[in-house]
Motif scaffolding. Structure first.
Motif, PDB file in Angstrom:
ATOM      1  N   ARG A  95      -9.347  -7.237  48.251  1.00 38.98           N
ATOM      2  CA  ARG A  95      -9.782  -5.974  48.842  1.00 38.98           C
ATOM      3  C   ARG A  95     -11.214  -5.641  48.427  1.00 38.98           C
ATOM      4  NH1 ARG A  95      -4.872  -2.350  46.938  1.00 38.98           N
ATOM      5  NH2 ARG A  95      -4.872  -3.985  45.367  1.00 38.98           N
ATOM      6  N   GLY A  96     -11.544  -5.935  47.161  1.00 40.49           N
ATOM      7  CA  GLY A  96     -12.889  -5.644  46.688  1.00 40.49           C
ATOM      8  C   GLY A  96     -13.922  -6.597  47.241  1.00 40.49           C
ATOM      9  N   PHE A  97     -13.644  -7.888  47.203  1.00 41.55           N
ATOM     10  CA  PHE A  97     -14.632  -8.887  47.619  1.00 41.55           C
ATOM     11  C   PHE A  97     -14.906  -8.803  49.113  1.00 41.55           C
ATOM     12  CE2 PHE A  97     -16.356 -13.130  48.430  1.00 41.55           C
ATOM     13  CZ  PHE A  97     -17.282 -13.207  47.393  1.00 41.55           C
ATOM     14  N   LEU A  98     -13.907  -8.431  49.891  1.00 45.84           N
ATOM     15  CA  LEU A  98     -14.066  -8.366  51.345  1.00 45.84           C
ATOM     16  C   LEU A  98     -14.327  -6.952  51.848  1.00 45.84           C
ATOM     17  CD1 LEU A  98     -11.162 -10.790  52.347  1.00 45.84           C
ATOM     18  CD2 LEU A  98     -13.596 -11.329  52.045  1.00 45.84           C
ATOM     19  N   ASP A  99     -14.495  -6.002  50.920  1.00 51.77           N
ATOM     20  CA  ASP A  99     -14.710  -4.600  51.288  1.00 51.77           C
ATOM     21  C   ASP A  99     -16.199  -4.384  51.570  1.00 51.77           C
ATOM     22  OD1 ASP A  99     -14.930  -1.870  51.511  1.00 51.77           O
ATOM     23  OD2 ASP A  99     -13.807  -1.409  49.681  1.00 51.77           O
ATOM     24  N   TRP A 100     -16.575  -4.316  52.843  1.00 61.05           N
ATOM     25  CA  TRP A 100     -17.994  -4.186  53.178  1.00 61.05           C
ATOM     26  C   TRP A 100     -18.567  -2.839  52.728  1.00 61.05           C
ATOM     27  CZ3 TRP A 100     -19.801  -0.295  56.327  1.00 61.05           C
ATOM     28  CH2 TRP A 100     -18.862   0.357  57.123  1.00 61.05           C
ATOM     29  N   ARG A 101     -17.714  -1.819  52.625  1.00 57.65           N
ATOM     30  CA  ARG A 101     -18.203  -0.522  52.152  1.00 57.65           C
ATOM     31  C   ARG A 101     -18.589  -0.594  50.678  1.00 57.65           C
ATOM     32  NH1 ARG A 101     -14.159   0.777  55.832  1.00 57.65           N
ATOM     33  NH2 ARG A 101     -14.831   2.217  57.497  1.00 57.65           N
ATOM     34  N   LEU A 102     -17.843  -1.377  49.910  1.00 59.06           N
ATOM     35  CA  LEU A 102     -18.185  -1.546  48.503  1.00 59.06           C
ATOM     36  C   LEU A 102     -19.503  -2.307  48.361  1.00 59.06           C
ATOM     37  CD1 LEU A 102     -17.575  -1.282  45.525  1.00 59.06           C
ATOM     38  CD2 LEU A 102     -16.006  -3.222  45.700  1.00 59.06           C
ATOM     39  N   TRP A 103     -19.679  -3.356  49.170  1.00 59.24           N
ATOM     40  CA  TRP A 103     -20.956  -4.078  49.166  1.00 59.24           C
ATOM     41  C   TRP A 103     -22.102  -3.143  49.571  1.00 59.24           C
ATOM     42  CZ3 TRP A 103     -21.945  -8.604  47.038  1.00 59.24           C
ATOM     43  CH2 TRP A 103     -20.900  -9.509  46.828  1.00 59.24           C
ATOM     44  N   ARG A 104     -21.842  -2.267  50.512  1.00 61.84           N
ATOM     45  CA  ARG A 104     -22.878  -1.321  50.938  1.00 61.84           C
ATOM     46  C   ARG A 104     -23.292  -0.416  49.781  1.00 61.84           C
ATOM     47  NH1 ARG A 104     -21.159   2.939  55.402  1.00 61.84           N
ATOM     48  NH2 ARG A 104     -19.889   3.612  53.619  1.00 61.84           N
ATOM     49  N   GLU A 105     -22.317   0.060  49.004  1.00 61.31           N
ATOM     50  CA  GLU A 105     -22.656   0.923  47.868  1.00 61.31           C
ATOM     51  C   GLU A 105     -23.423   0.147  46.802  1.00 61.31           C
ATOM     52  OE1 GLU A 105     -22.468   3.884  48.376  1.00 61.31           O
ATOM     53  OE2 GLU A 105     -20.955   4.020  49.960  1.00 61.31           O
ATOM     54  N   LEU A 106     -23.111  -1.134  46.616  1.00 60.47           N
ATOM     55  CA  LEU A 106     -23.871  -1.959  45.678  1.00 60.47           C
ATOM     56  C   LEU A 106     -25.335  -2.047  46.120  1.00 60.47           C
ATOM     57  CD1 LEU A 106     -24.209  -3.927  43.319  1.00 60.47           C
ATOM     58  CD2 LEU A 106     -23.341  -5.744  44.808  1.00 60.47           C
ATOM     59  N   VAL A 107     -25.551  -2.289  47.409  1.00 61.31           N
ATOM     60  CA  VAL A 107     -26.920  -2.346  47.928  1.00 61.31           C
ATOM     61  C   VAL A 107     -27.628  -1.004  47.730  1.00 61.31           C
ATOM     62  CG1 VAL A 107     -28.311  -2.616  50.020  1.00 61.31           C
ATOM     63  CG2 VAL A 107     -26.404  -4.181  49.576  1.00 61.31           C
ATOM     64  N   LEU A 142     -13.347 -12.009  32.011  1.00 62.32           N
ATOM     65  CA  LEU A 142     -12.643 -12.900  32.932  1.00 62.32           C
ATOM     66  C   LEU A 142     -11.687 -12.112  33.818  1.00 62.32           C
ATOM     67  CD1 LEU A 142     -12.031 -15.704  33.979  1.00 62.32           C
ATOM     68  CD2 LEU A 142     -10.377 -15.986  32.103  1.00 62.32           C
ATOM     69  N   TYR A 143     -10.947 -11.162  33.236  1.00 60.54           N
ATOM     70  CA  TYR A 143     -10.019 -10.350  34.023  1.00 60.54           C
ATOM     71  C   TYR A 143     -10.789  -9.556  35.092  1.00 60.54           C
ATOM     72  CZ  TYR A 143      -6.507  -6.851  35.258  1.00 60.54           C
ATOM     73  OH  TYR A 143      -5.631  -6.046  35.955  1.00 60.54           O
ATOM     74  N   LEU A 144     -11.905  -8.952  34.680  1.00 66.63           N
ATOM     75  CA  LEU A 144     -12.684  -8.162  35.629  1.00 66.63           C
ATOM     76  C   LEU A 144     -13.286  -9.047  36.712  1.00 66.63           C
ATOM     77  CD1 LEU A 144     -14.504  -5.725  33.173  1.00 66.63           C
ATOM     78  CD2 LEU A 144     -12.473  -5.275  34.552  1.00 66.63           C
ATOM     79  N   PHE A 145     -13.740 -10.227  36.342  1.00 66.20           N
ATOM     80  CA  PHE A 145     -14.318 -11.140  37.322  1.00 66.20           C
ATOM     81  C   PHE A 145     -13.280 -11.575  38.350  1.00 66.20           C
ATOM     82  CE2 PHE A 145     -15.373 -15.448  38.751  1.00 66.20           C
ATOM     83  CZ  PHE A 145     -16.627 -15.217  39.307  1.00 66.20           C
ATOM     84  N   LEU A 146     -12.035 -11.749  37.898  1.00 61.42           N
ATOM     85  CA  LEU A 146     -10.980 -12.205  38.802  1.00 61.42           C
ATOM     86  C   LEU A 146     -10.410 -11.084  39.664  1.00 61.42           C
ATOM     87  CD1 LEU A 146      -9.039 -14.630  36.427  1.00 61.42           C
ATOM     88  CD2 LEU A 146     -10.543 -15.263  38.324  1.00 61.42           C
ATOM     89  N   THR A 147     -10.468  -9.867  39.183  1.00 58.90           N
ATOM     90  CA  THR A 147      -9.803  -8.767  39.882  1.00 58.90           C
ATOM     91  C   THR A 147     -10.755  -7.814  40.605  1.00 58.90           C
ATOM     92  OG1 THR A 147      -9.769  -7.419  37.864  1.00 58.90           O
ATOM     93  CG2 THR A 147      -7.830  -8.803  38.308  1.00 58.90           C
ATOM     94  N   CYS A 148     -11.975  -7.653  40.106  1.00 57.27           N
ATOM     95  CA  CYS A 148     -12.908  -6.702  40.752  1.00 57.27           C
ATOM     96  C   CYS A 148     -14.350  -7.174  40.577  1.00 57.27           C
ATOM     97  CB  CYS A 148     -12.717  -5.287  40.207  1.00 57.27           C
ATOM     98  SG  CYS A 148     -12.684  -5.154  38.410  1.00 57.27           S
ATOM     99  N   GLY A 206     -18.788   3.767  45.043  1.00 55.74           N
ATOM    100  CA  GLY A 206     -18.344   2.388  44.913  1.00 55.74           C
ATOM    101  C   GLY A 206     -17.219   2.235  43.909  1.00 55.74           C
ATOM    102  N   MET A 207     -17.321   2.934  42.792  1.00 55.40           N
ATOM    103  CA  MET A 207     -16.283   2.828  41.762  1.00 55.40           C
ATOM    104  C   MET A 207     -14.964   3.431  42.229  1.00 55.40           C
ATOM    105  SD  MET A 207     -17.623   1.157  39.245  1.00 55.40           S
ATOM    106  CE  MET A 207     -16.666   1.499  37.773  1.00 55.40           C
ATOM    107  N   GLN A 208     -15.021   4.324  43.200  1.00 52.89           N
ATOM    108  CA  GLN A 208     -13.807   4.951  43.716  1.00 52.89           C
ATOM    109  C   GLN A 208     -13.066   4.071  44.722  1.00 52.89           C
ATOM    110  OE1 GLN A 208     -15.499   8.572  45.262  1.00 52.89           O
ATOM    111  NE2 GLN A 208     -15.105   9.725  43.380  1.00 52.89           N
ATOM    112  N   ARG A 209     -13.663   2.981  45.161  1.00 56.69           N
ATOM    113  CA  ARG A 209     -13.017   2.105  46.129  1.00 56.69           C
ATOM    114  C   ARG A 209     -11.791   1.440  45.499  1.00 56.69           C
ATOM    115  NH1 ARG A 209     -13.884   3.211  50.968  1.00 56.69           N
ATOM    116  NH2 ARG A 209     -13.282   1.100  51.567  1.00 56.69           N
ATOM    117  N   GLU A 210     -10.823   1.082  46.327  1.00 55.42           N
ATOM    118  CA  GLU A 210      -9.586   0.470  45.847  1.00 55.42           C
ATOM    119  C   GLU A 210      -9.884  -0.836  45.120  1.00 55.42           C
ATOM    120  OE1 GLU A 210      -6.322   1.288  45.892  1.00 55.42           O
ATOM    121  OE2 GLU A 210      -6.892   3.272  46.588  1.00 55.42           O
ATOM    122  N   PRO A 211      -9.221  -1.070  43.958  1.00 53.54           N
ATOM    123  CA  PRO A 211      -9.444  -2.314  43.217  1.00 53.54           C
ATOM    124  C   PRO A 211      -8.697  -3.492  43.845  1.00 53.54           C
ATOM    125  CG  PRO A 211      -7.791  -0.991  42.106  1.00 53.54           C
ATOM    126  CD  PRO A 211      -8.286  -0.173  43.280  1.00 53.54           C
TER     127      PRO A 211
END
Length: 334
Positions: free
Chosen positions: A275-287, A17-23, A266-271
């Motif tokens: 910031r995580g949900f709206l971080d398009w670079r993080l979404w790019r690394e997921l893809v 739950l904590y991880l889902f809410l924060t990252c 992706g894991m190095q991106r700011e938590p």
């Protein structure tokens, strides 16, 4: 809700739950990476193989250890770090039947670090350890020559030599996680204590700290070292054995390809949720993790290709902070 959002203990598993809410995106990234790497075929050992038995974080206790060609202990032999408690662990390791026994120090093995030795009672600051047949590595290398049994008439060994040479490098340093006066071999978190320290011909790397984001409770922040991860990627040993983070015990194959690189970026991106949900670079690394992971999986399952990899082993035997051993002994064939 406020309790759920308080910073978690980095040495304990963080609630879903904590991880889902924060990252949430990093949570997806982690599970995608784990699944895609798990589905790939494990590296094939040579025939006949060498059996490596891996333990760590025994903290003065002894356990049943399976037989094998090489026994590796990745540090935290003790709790107090006194010379007497270290000697008791060496006596136990020496009593085991393995032909080759290797150990390094951990942050609790205070006597082995001259910087932390003064924190021990005066009676434990002097004296000599009897290492018996246990080989201690501290920023050093040992080459083991292991005679292999003759091949059976019906088999064709992939390694025609009847002697295999295994080069093992061991180093104890870890990112700081406690008092510098008592915790041995620490360096400030974020400091590069690893670049160009591991010989390029290393077959087996033994450290106490994990590489960051691998078997180190990687979310939300990871307790491993990012500079060690870069060094492992540079050298690409067949096997990397470590411990320190008890809850991270287990094995994982790290394939040195685009999937792993995207996962690390992706894991190095700011938590943080926003910031995580709206971080398009993080979404790019997921893809990219999904795309490169599927590419590697297809290459593996359809064409039989594998590529360069390192088997990572967190060999911690202590179950969390319970004070009891219970995590399985990790066994690897190479």
């Amino acid at each position: 809700m406020l309790l759920l959002l308080q910073p978690p203990n980095p040495f304990e598993p963080t609630s879903f739950l904590y991880l889902f809410l924060t990252c949430p995106v990093k949570l997806l990234l982690q599970h995608a990476y784990r699944l895609l790497t798990y589905l790939r075929t494990a590296p094939t050992p040579l025939e006949p193989s060498i059996r490596i038995v891996c333990i760590s974080d025994t903290h003065t206790l002894a356990s049943d250890v399976p037989t094998g060609d090489i026994l590796i202990h990745a540090g935290d032999l003790t709790n107090s770090g006194s010379i007497g408690s270290i000697q008791e662990q060496l006596n136990w390791l020496s009593s085991l039947p393995h032909t080759h026994k290797i150990t390094i120090a951990g942050n609790h093995d205070t006597f082995l670090d001259p910087r932390t030795r003064p924190s021990l009672p005066e009676s434990d600051r002097t004296g000599r350890l009897d290492w018996k047949d246990v080989r201690y590595l501290q920023h050093s290398t040992i080459t083991l020559s292991i005679s292999m049994p003759p091949p059976s008439p019906s088999s064709r060994p992939s390694n025609p030599s009847r002697t295999r040479h295994i080069r093992i490098y061991g180093a104890p340093q870890i990112p700081a996680c406690g008092p510098n006066s008592t915790f041995a071999f620490q360096y400030p978190r974020g400091l590069d204590a690893w670049s160009d320290t591991v010989p390029e011909d290393t077959s087996i790397l033994v450290t106490h700290t994990p590489p960051k984001y691998h078997l180190d409770l990687p979310l939300p922040s990871g307790m491993g070292c990012e500079h060690l991860l870069a060094e492992v990627r540079r050298v690409k040993p067949v096997l990397h054995v470590f411990g320190h983070v008890h809850w991270g015990a287990g094995q994982q194959v790290c394939w040195w390809d685009g999937c792993q690189e995207a996962y690390q970026r992706g894991m190095q991106r700011e938590p943080g949720w926003s910031r995580g949900f709206l971080d398009w670079r993080l979404w790019r690394e997921l893809v990219r993790v999904i795309a490169y992971g599927l590419k590697g999986l297809l290459w593996d399952k359809v064409w039989g290709g594998q590529g360069r990899s390192t088997r990572l082993v967190n060999a911690a035997q202590m179950v969390g902070n319970s004070g009891k051993l219970g995590n399985p002994v990790q066994i690897v064939e190479i």
